[in-house]
Design a protein around this motif. Structure first.
Motif, mmCIF file in Angstrom:
data_model
loop_
_atom_site.group_PDB
_atom_site.id
_atom_site.type_symbol
_atom_site.label_atom_id
_atom_site.label_comp_id
_atom_site.label_asym_id
_atom_site.label_seq_id
_atom_site.Cartn_x
_atom_site.Cartn_y
_atom_site.Cartn_z
ATOM 1 N N GLY A 15 0.801 -1.213 0.000
ATOM 2 C CA GLY A 15 0.000 0.000 0.000
ATOM 3 C C GLY A 15 0.837 1.267 0.000
ATOM 4 N N SER A 16 0.142 2.386 0.092
ATOM 5 C CA SER A 16 0.799 3.698 0.023
ATOM 6 C C SER A 16 0.315 4.595 1.155
ATOM 7 N N LEU A 17 1.163 5.543 1.501
ATOM 8 C CA LEU A 17 0.811 6.585 2.452
ATOM 9 C C LEU A 17 1.489 7.875 2.007
ATOM 10 N N ARG A 18 0.887 8.994 2.353
ATOM 11 C CA ARG A 18 1.537 10.281 2.147
ATOM 12 C C ARG A 18 1.654 10.983 3.488
ATOM 13 N N LEU A 19 2.872 11.222 3.890
ATOM 14 C CA LEU A 19 3.133 11.956 5.120
ATOM 15 C C LEU A 19 3.272 13.436 4.794
ATOM 16 N N GLY A 65 13.150 5.030 -5.367
ATOM 17 C CA GLY A 65 12.366 4.389 -6.407
ATOM 18 C C GLY A 65 10.924 4.120 -6.013
ATOM 19 N N ARG A 66 10.629 4.186 -4.723
ATOM 20 C CA ARG A 66 9.252 3.964 -4.291
ATOM 21 C C ARG A 66 8.752 5.072 -3.364
ATOM 22 N N SER A 67 9.579 6.092 -3.172
ATOM 23 C CA SER A 67 9.168 7.227 -2.354
ATOM 24 C C SER A 67 9.515 8.515 -3.081
ATOM 25 N N THR A 68 8.697 9.534 -2.832
ATOM 26 C CA THR A 68 8.934 10.841 -3.436
ATOM 27 C C THR A 68 8.746 11.919 -2.377
ATOM 28 N N ILE A 69 9.759 12.770 -2.230
ATOM 29 C CA ILE A 69 9.641 13.907 -1.330
ATOM 30 C C ILE A 69 9.395 15.150 -2.171
ATOM 31 N N LEU A 85 4.783 -0.091 0.202
ATOM 32 C CA LEU A 85 5.257 -0.205 1.579
ATOM 33 C C LEU A 85 5.399 -1.656 1.996
ATOM 34 N N GLN A 86 6.417 -1.902 2.807
ATOM 35 C CA GLN A 86 6.711 -3.243 3.306
ATOM 36 C C GLN A 86 6.758 -3.216 4.832
ATOM 37 N N PRO A 87 6.601 -4.368 5.480
ATOM 38 C CA PRO A 87 6.643 -4.384 6.946
ATOM 39 C C PRO A 87 7.897 -3.737 7.528
ATOM 40 N N GLU A 88 9.004 -3.836 6.823
ATOM 41 C CA GLU A 88 10.245 -3.228 7.332
ATOM 42 C C GLU A 88 10.212 -1.707 7.290
ATOM 43 N N ASP A 89 9.200 -1.126 6.673
ATOM 44 C CA ASP A 89 9.028 0.327 6.687
ATOM 45 C C ASP A 89 8.312 0.799 7.954
ATOM 46 N N THR A 90 7.844 -0.140 8.747
ATOM 47 C CA THR A 90 7.169 0.206 9.998
ATOM 48 C C THR A 90 8.117 0.954 10.919
#
Length: 124
Positions: A15-19, A65-69, A85-90
């Motif tokens: 999935g995706s999230l935007r902070l 490659g999978r995130s953009t600021i 997103l992967q579990p290791e991104d927690t």
């Protein structure tokens, strides 16, 4: 400078999230805005950064490659779009600001201001 981070939450793997990180108070045209993350027992880890004036971006290999600021100067807000997103991104994600560029965007102790953190949880 006060920083308010938001946008964390629970998401499934893939999935995706935007902070978002909203800056208020005195702002510096030459500063660098960054995102770091931290898990219990580990040191704060660099994720991404952007220069406020020129929009130069920096990424950790783990998210490249999978995130953009990006930044919205009119709103004094920096965003971190994270995809696949992967579990290791927690982790708890923190936004931070350097009042002027100190030669590196990657090192957490070079940042002057920190937001309160927002928790990202990725379930498998």
């Amino acid at each position: 400078v006060q920083l308010q981070a938001s946008g964390g939450g629970l998401v499934q793997a893939g999935g995706s999230l935007r902070l978002s990180c909203a800056a208020s108070g005195r702002t510096f045209s030459s500063h660098v805005m960054g995102w770091f993350r931290q898990t219990p027992g580990k040191e704060r880890e660099f994720v991404a950064a952007i220069t406020w004036s020129g929009g130069i971006t920096y990424y950790a290999d783990s998210v490249k490659g999978r995130s953009t600021i990006s930044r919205d100067s009119a709103k004094n807000t920096v965003y971190l779009q994270m995809n696949s997103l992967q579990p290791e991104d927690t982790a708890v994600y923190y936004c931070a600001a350097q009042s002027y560029f100190r030669g590196s965007a990657y090192v957490h102790h070079l940042y002057d201001y920190w937001g309160q953190g927002t928790l990202v949880t990725v379930s498998s």
